[in-house]
Motif scaffolding. Structure first.
Motif, PDB file in Angstrom:
ATOM      1  N   TYR A 204       1.065  -1.275   0.173  1.00  0.00           N
ATOM      2  CA  TYR A 204       0.126  -0.090  -0.055  1.00  0.00           C
ATOM      3  C   TYR A 204       0.683   1.378   0.111  1.00  0.00           C
ATOM      4  CZ  TYR A 204      -3.212   3.455   1.654  1.00  0.00           C
ATOM      5  OH  TYR A 204      -3.869   4.701   1.864  1.00  0.00           O
ATOM      6  N   LYS A 207       2.367   1.595  -3.307  1.00  0.00           N
ATOM      7  CA  LYS A 207       1.626   2.247  -4.556  1.00  0.00           C
ATOM      8  C   LYS A 207       1.243   3.780  -4.137  1.00  0.00           C
ATOM      9  CE  LYS A 207      -0.322  -2.127  -5.785  1.00  0.00           C
ATOM     10  NZ  LYS A 207      -1.613  -2.907  -5.967  1.00  0.00           N
ATOM     11  N   GLN A 208       1.494   4.396  -2.886  1.00  0.00           N
ATOM     12  CA  GLN A 208       1.337   5.656  -2.668  1.00  0.00           C
ATOM     13  C   GLN A 208       2.351   6.513  -3.172  1.00  0.00           C
ATOM     14  OE1 GLN A 208      -1.918   6.804  -1.629  1.00  0.00           O
ATOM     15  NE2 GLN A 208      -2.204   4.399  -2.133  1.00  0.00           N
ATOM     16  N   SER A 304       5.122   9.521   6.566  1.00  0.00           N
ATOM     17  CA  SER A 304       3.837   8.563   6.440  1.00  0.00           C
ATOM     18  C   SER A 304       3.998   7.306   7.283  1.00  0.00           C
ATOM     19  CB  SER A 304       3.334   8.262   4.935  1.00  0.00           C
ATOM     20  OG  SER A 304       3.204   8.932   4.164  1.00  0.00           O
ATOM     21  N   GLU A 360      -8.081   2.918   5.275  1.00  0.00           N
ATOM     22  CA  GLU A 360      -7.527   4.192   5.036  1.00  0.00           C
ATOM     23  C   GLU A 360      -7.942   5.184   5.933  1.00  0.00           C
ATOM     24  OE1 GLU A 360      -6.485   4.451   0.636  1.00  0.00           O
ATOM     25  OE2 GLU A 360      -8.185   3.541   0.439  1.00  0.00           O
ATOM     26  N   LYS A 366      -0.008  10.454  -0.262  1.00  0.00           N
ATOM     27  CA  LYS A 366       0.260  10.072  -1.719  1.00  0.00           C
ATOM     28  C   LYS A 366       1.289  11.133  -2.209  1.00  0.00           C
ATOM     29  CE  LYS A 366      -1.903   8.975  -6.045  1.00  0.00           C
ATOM     30  NZ  LYS A 366      -1.433   7.201  -6.075  1.00  0.00           N
ATOM     31  N   GLU A 368       3.541  12.409  -5.236  1.00  0.00           N
ATOM     32  CA  GLU A 368       3.418  12.649  -6.725  1.00  0.00           C
ATOM     33  C   GLU A 368       4.829  12.051  -7.345  1.00  0.00           C
ATOM     34  OE1 GLU A 368       0.906  14.094  -7.990  1.00  0.00           O
ATOM     35  OE2 GLU A 368       0.186  14.931  -6.101  1.00  0.00           O
TER      36      GLU A 368
END
Length: 369
Positions: A204, A207-208, A304, A360, A366, A368
């Motif tokens: 996860y 993928k962020q 994060s 979530e 997330k 860029e």
């Protein structure tokens, strides 16, 4: 002015009323003093004690007419089956034992809630034992459960040692493992696949957009939750060809808040440019968020964090914690149902791997591309 006949009538009414009241009271007292037994019911219905027992326990082997006779006798005698006496007859006490290494955690609360729901729906009670992962204390509790003649045992969240397994085997009652498993002994279990779940949590983050991902682990010698979650982290990093070495993992002694506060300090020292952290428990994650605040690190803007367990506390943090969710309540329900299936003679009980998911919230940013 009362007439003589009015006085006589009043006396007769009073006498009748007193006599009836006295008779009813005496009958109640006689019933209170005389506790009717299953033997009395059998005698009144003119059947065997075994027949009464089968009817009370909804077993087969009697006619509808016999059942009506027994139920009528029970009603007339106002008989209430004694739970202990019934247990002597059907060899069951309608209780199951549950062993927890820790009761203070929200994880244990959710598991127990699911267990109790199913147990109570099926007419049983639960005896909870707090072992503190102490071998001597665990053995004492197993001896206590044996003395209480529990019908089955649910063993949670730690390794099933040989001495525990052998003692329960001698008790000759069903055993189910919850949030743990045993490779050494053929015991059915209910749990999440920790290695795959940890992989999903790290995937996860990837993928962020995160590539410099560290981990604050629990005890790497813990075969139940410590080692598998580290392996899941390493699998994900390897599959996505992301760098890892010893500096990427802060290996802590446990899964507590304090492990998170110290773990984040250690990880930032080892890996200053880390952008995301996989914490091996929500308690660790909350500790990491607290430590980040003290260090002036903003979550998720600067760092994060994803947790593991999805405890209720995940909604209470600032920011709310994104977490790998285990369905603890449903796991407790399933383990309890398996125990009762085993008690009913079902020998084909298969272990159950429960589904995991990502809850979530706001602790992961997330990036860029």
């Amino acid at each position: 002015m009362f007439l003589k006949k009015d006085i006589v009538n009043a006396f007769i009414w009073w006498y009748d009323h007193f006599t009836k009241t006295f008779t009813l009271t005496a009958e109640r007292e006689r019933r209170w003093e005389m506790a009717y037994t299953i033997k009395d019911v059998a005698k009144k219905a003119n059947v065997s004690i075994a027949t009464v027992s089968r009817i009370l326990n909804n077993q087969k082997g009697y006619s509808e007419q016999t059942k009506k006779k027994v139920l009528k006798a029970i009603e007339e005698l106002d008989y209430h089956p004694n739970a202990i006496a019934r247990g002597l007859i059907n060899k069951k006490t309608s209780t199951i034992g549950v062993l927890f290494p820790a009761l203070s955690s929200m994880l244990a609360t959710e598991l127990l809630a699911g267990i109790e729901k199913t147990a109570h729906e099926l007419g049983s009670s639960v005896i909870v034992c707090h072992t503190e992962s102490n071998g001597l204390k665990t053995m004492k509790y197993l001896q206590l459960l044996n003395e209480k003649r529990v019908d089955g045992i649910i063993f949670t969240s730690e390794i099933l040692k040989e001495e525990y397994y052998e003692f329960i085997q001698k008790m000759n009652i069903p055993l189910v493992l919850l949030s743990t498993e045993s490779r050494a002994y053929p015991v059915p279990y209910v749990k999440v696949d920790d290695r795959r779940a940890a992989y999903a949590a790290v995937q996860y983050l990837i993928k962020q957009g995160h590539k410099r991902i560290g981990m604050i682990s629990g005890n790497d010698q813990d075969l139940i939750a410590g080692k598998p979650r580290i392996e899941g982290y390493l699998d994900a990093m390897s599959d996505y060809q992301l760098p890892t070495d010893d500096s990427f993992i802060a290996r802590m002694k446990g899964f507590k808040f304090s492990d998170g506060t110290e773990g984040l300090k250690l990880l930032k020292k080892q890996l200053p440019d880390v952008t995301a952290v996989f914490a091996a428990s929500d308690d660790i994650a909350v500790g990491a968020i607290s430590s980040a605040y003290r260090l002036g690190i903003r979550v998720p803007d600067d760092l994060s964090i994803i947790g593991y367990d999805n405890l209720k506390i995940a909604d209470m943090t600032i920011p709310p914690l994104t977490s790998l969710a285990q369905p603890f309540y449903e796991m407790g329900e399933k383990a309890a149902q398996m125990i009762f299936d085993l008690m009913d003679g079902d020998e084909l009980i298969e272990s159950r791997i429960m589904p995991h998911s990502i809850a979530e919230r706001n602790s992961v940013l997330k990036l860029e591309s």
